[in-house]
Every structure is written in C-alpha cells, then in structure tokens.
Design a protein around this motif. Sequence first.
Motif, mmCIF file in Angstrom:
data_model
loop_
_atom_site.group_PDB
_atom_site.id
_atom_site.type_symbol
_atom_site.label_atom_id
_atom_site.label_comp_id
_atom_site.label_asym_id
_atom_site.label_seq_id
_atom_site.Cartn_x
_atom_site.Cartn_y
_atom_site.Cartn_z
ATOM 1 N N SER A 126 0.893 -1.156 -0.174
ATOM 2 C CA SER A 126 0.017 0.006 -0.024
ATOM 3 C C SER A 126 0.862 1.149 0.128
ATOM 4 O O SER A 126 2.032 1.250 0.295
ATOM 5 C CB SER A 126 -0.856 -0.068 1.312
ATOM 6 N N PHE A 128 0.582 3.614 2.111
ATOM 7 C CA PHE A 128 0.995 3.732 3.438
ATOM 8 C C PHE A 128 2.162 2.902 3.860
ATOM 9 O O PHE A 128 3.190 3.527 4.501
ATOM 10 C CB PHE A 128 -0.144 3.261 4.411
ATOM 11 N N THR A 129 2.399 1.635 3.375
ATOM 12 C CA THR A 129 3.401 0.763 3.666
ATOM 13 C C THR A 129 4.804 1.334 2.975
ATOM 14 O O THR A 129 5.913 1.405 3.760
ATOM 15 C CB THR A 129 3.083 -0.712 3.274
ATOM 16 N N THR A 131 5.441 4.315 1.960
ATOM 17 C CA THR A 131 5.618 5.494 2.711
ATOM 18 C C THR A 131 6.508 5.387 4.111
ATOM 19 O O THR A 131 7.442 6.078 4.299
ATOM 20 C CB THR A 131 4.406 6.719 2.806
ATOM 21 N N LEU A 132 5.791 4.626 4.646
ATOM 22 C CA LEU A 132 6.350 4.244 6.003
ATOM 23 C C LEU A 132 7.822 3.820 5.997
ATOM 24 O O LEU A 132 8.568 3.969 6.814
ATOM 25 C CB LEU A 132 5.485 3.363 6.848
#
Length: 649
Positions: A126, A128-129, A131-132
Amino acid sequence: MTNDPSQRKPPHPYLSGNFAPIQRVQPLVACPYTGTIPLDLAGGEYVRNGGNPVANESLGRDAHWFDGDGMLTGVAFPLDGEKGDIRPKFVNQYILTDVFISTVTSPAITTPLLPSIATLVNPLSSLFTITLRILRTLLLVLLSHLPGSKRGIKKISVANTALVYHDGRALATCESGPPMRIALPGLETVGWYNGEKCEGEPCAVGGPGFGGKGPLSFFREWTTAHPRVDPNTKELLLFHSTFVPPYVHYSIVSPLDVKTASDGSSSSGRFHNAAVPGIRSAKMMHDFGVSKSHTMIMDLPLSLDPLNLAKNKPVVAYDPTGRSRFGVFPRYNPEKARWFETRACCIFHTANSWDSVTVDSTTGKEHIESINTLACRLTSASLVFSAGALAAPVVTEAVPDHEREEEQCRLYYYNFYLGSQDRNEIRHQWALSAIPFEFPSLRDSSSMSFAKYVYGCSVSDSSFGAALGRAVKMNALVKMDVEVLVEQGKSDPPTAISGCVDKRKVDEILNSKNADDPIKVFKMPEGWYAQECSFIARQNGISEDDGWLLSYVFDESQLQHDGECQPGARSELWIINAKSMDEVVAKIQLPQRVPYGLHGNWFSKEDVQNQRPIERLRSLPSGEKAGPTSSLLWQAWMAVRRAVEISLA
C-alpha cells in the motif's frame, strides 16, 4: 510461534539454502585444491560481489535477491617463490559502506536500513506501507548524523552488485550511489570514488565529480552497476539514472595519463553528467552498451519512479503495452542520440556492442553503418518479482495477440542501422538460441569490438519460465559462437523479435556429436550449481577462446532436510577449459560456502601490482564518540535515541 512444522511459514527462497547470508569473514587463507592451476592465473585474483544482509534477524520481512550489504568473496593466486607453483588463498570481506557501518554500530537495528526492492515492486504494497518504509530510512539516516552516532550516512549505496577495474582502482558498484574503491588482494574498503577523487587516497582533491553541485547532486551521482572500460583507450564510461528530468546523465573518465585537447578533438575525453535527451520518465536502468564509436542507452517500459505512488502503482512497475527504446549516440556526443523503438521487453545485461563499418569507394573514408548489440532479453519483468518471492502481477492491459510471447530469457542480436537520416531502423532483432541465457561474459580484450565468443549461464532441466517459479539457480555454463550464429541468422532470418536462429533445447545440444557446434554446454553434476563465470585468457593463446572460465560452485547435497545449509557447508572454485567446455582442470576447496550472488571480475597480476597508493582504509569505529557521557542531559538523550532506534528496528 508454532512448533508444528506443517504450520510454519516456508523460508524465503532468497534467505535460505545457499542464498542465505553468511556472517563469517576471513582474511587471506590458504586453500587445498585438486588438479592443475594454470600459470596464466599467477598473481591475479577472482572476486565476486553480492548482497549479504548483515541485519537479518526478522526473517518474516520482505526480501529480494538484489538487497543486502555488499560482500566480496575472492580467491587470490600468489606464486610460491620457492616451488614456483600457485598457492590459492581465499578471502571475504563486507564492503564498509556508510549503511553497513551504521547498521553494525546500531545493535537495535535487526532489519536492513533500506527498504527492500520487494516492497517497492509488490503490487500489494500500500501507499501507506511504502511511505512508512521510506520514512523509516529517512529517520535512520537523520539519526546517524546526530550525537551518539559513530558514522553519518552520506551515501545510501550498499555497493553489492558488480566490480570493475579502472586506472589503478578496483571499484565495487551499485545503482544507488557512486563506486566504492576496494584494495586487492585483501578486499579492504578504501572509499567512495566520484570520478575526480577517491576517499582514502593521498592528495584526494578534485572537483565535485559525478554528482555535480546543487540540491540534486545526491541523486545524480547514482551510477550504473555496470560501468564499461574501453580496452584500448582505457576510458571509463558510465551513466547515472535519476528521478527528475532529463532522467539520465552520462560520464566519461579518462585514465590519469591521458589528457584532453583544448578543442575537445582528442580521442579520449573527461566529462561528468552530460544530459542524454529523449527519455520521458524515470526508469529502472541497470546496464548499457558501448562500442568503439557509440554508446547505447536502454529506455525500457520498466519504471522506477516514486511518482508511481500517486498513480496507485508500485514504485517499480512494468508496462507490457509500452515500447522498448534504444538511444544510440556517438561516444562524446550524447546530445545526438537517435532513438530506436521495438516491442516491450526487459534487459538487465548486455554482452557486447560493436561497430559495422563501410568504406566509401570514392573517398576511401570509413563510415559507421550500424551498431550491433548482444543482450539478454526477457519477455517480461517476472524476474524482478520472482527474485523477491512475489508472484508477477496478472497482465490486465490489452497486449495485442501478435506481441504475446512465452516467458523466456535469451541472448538476442540487435542491429541498429545508422545509414538513413529519415528513420531509425532496427534491421535485425532475434535470439541466437532458444535456450535460457543470462549473466553474459567475454574476453575483456574483445569488448567493444566484434567478439566471436560469448559465455553465460543457463538452466538445463527446465524452461526459463519454470525456473522463475522457484529461486533461480544455474546448473549449466554456455559458450556461443556469435560469428556463426549471427551469419546463420542473416542468411536465413528468423521471425523478427520472437524468432531464434538455433531452436534446440539444452539436452539436444549436450547430445550433439558435432565438433564444430556453435553452442557448447558445460553441465554441472547432479545437485551442483554454478554462478556467473569470468574468462581468463591463456598467455600466447592460439584463439580468442583459448583460456579458462572461473566460477564458484556449490553442491546442494550439503543442504539439510529443511532446505538450510549444514553448518560446515563449503563451496568450491572451479577452473574450466573455456575452449573445449568439457574439462575442469582444477577444483579449489574453500573454507566456507559462497552464497549465490551477482557479478564477479578477474583482476590480473598487473591490475594488482599497479594499484594507486592508499593513505588510509575504512574501518569500523571503535568506542563511543566523544561526548559528556556523565551529564544527565547526555544520558537522557542517549535513552531517547535508543528508544527511537528500537521503535524503528
């Protein structure tokens, strides 16, 4: 964690078996051997590079074959002065990059500092993943520059891909930074090299080098893992792929004793970061082609672009409906690039490029009619995914029926015709053979000119597509007579793109009784697997192929029932007759195994002897950095720092 074997998650294929990293490093140590080591190897050293993650405790993490800290594994061939014979010595060392040093001096870090390529290519990752993961890396880099760190991370390259020798320097390479100089034969780390100066050398002064100046200099110094050295001019040619226009820059570094004329008319030049026009977006570029007169850049439909995240795509994405573009330009004039287009494909390695020359009957002048290239062409990007234990994404785009091809990787011949000013035409593009072929190599002195023979790796017991379903292991070395196969293809042209000159399978070639067969295969014994081979010429040899192939090999009978290596598992270095392709002249027993890795290089006796002086070597920091360790403020800061490291571990 369950103790029920049936409930355990299978190990990652590229973190287990002989792909699994090793942590033991050794200085030069003598090795036993059988057979006769050719005196042509005396004083030289064979070195292989590859990723070997030092932070590897969290085995449930994403991982990819191309990840990991660079580890060099070498066998030196010093001559015994008393007996006059060769006594091989084994050595392996981690490359002391900024990332490696930061990792080993931060005990809380249990997974690699950099995001895995598997995370970047996984369609299920994702936004989010990803980016993290990127934020984690940025925070760890920032933390490395704060009090309590032993070395700040200035460059994020792990130098884990390949090796090259230029102008007195052995250089380890990787796409995410400049080359790193290595000392021979002990494989100690010297420092980063930017085309103008090298850390660790006396009087290391010079201009900004590959990166140039400005806020984007960090990205512009990222250098191909496969620089090319002209065997005649001794120039080092490189390209730098970035995320912002013009996306690709190009550099040439002349050896120290070659000067450039003030009018630029010298056959050798030195310049950094010349823009290559015509590339429309950020791409994953691994290799390129260089002939005596021209350079060829590949703009393939495999993107490497952070902006993909805004389009709901992985950072690394392949477009099977896109076009493969080859930019061909005179060596010293990248602004004159001409672009040749063809069907979508992936190419990670070229074998060789050379000029076709015609002579004007009136003036007697020579003209470059076309540029020829041999490349290992894949019909998709499946290897990028399988090397991360990921299933390749299902193709949803409408690929025309006539452009659909079987999953394969073959040695292809391309001819880029320069004789027409009206259009850019690829006159020939077909495979020399139907067998799988990757990790190409050839005689160094034949590079950039026509080479009759090319060597590479293959799989003999399955198709390339089937091999992608598991960890790719190579059990055959192949020799191709390029001259014969290209002539056969020109006299009886195969179907453009999808056709091949020789349609036989590996077993059919092995059963051939033809002494002049243009393809020869050295098949490993059952259960044994090879790695990329390097060619070393016989002194005063009678033909181009008169010499030896060196390859690290491993016997998988040393694997346990769970697929992991026995604690005492060992590899060997085999020396194979490159002319006959049917004889192992010597087997060197190594003190430990050599994980299946990437690219190797042969360094001659002259290379070892003619290294530039070294003032200091890189080393691991010892003790804590100076600081007011007794103050409460310092102790509070270090407690916060440790908590941050643990949270990012």
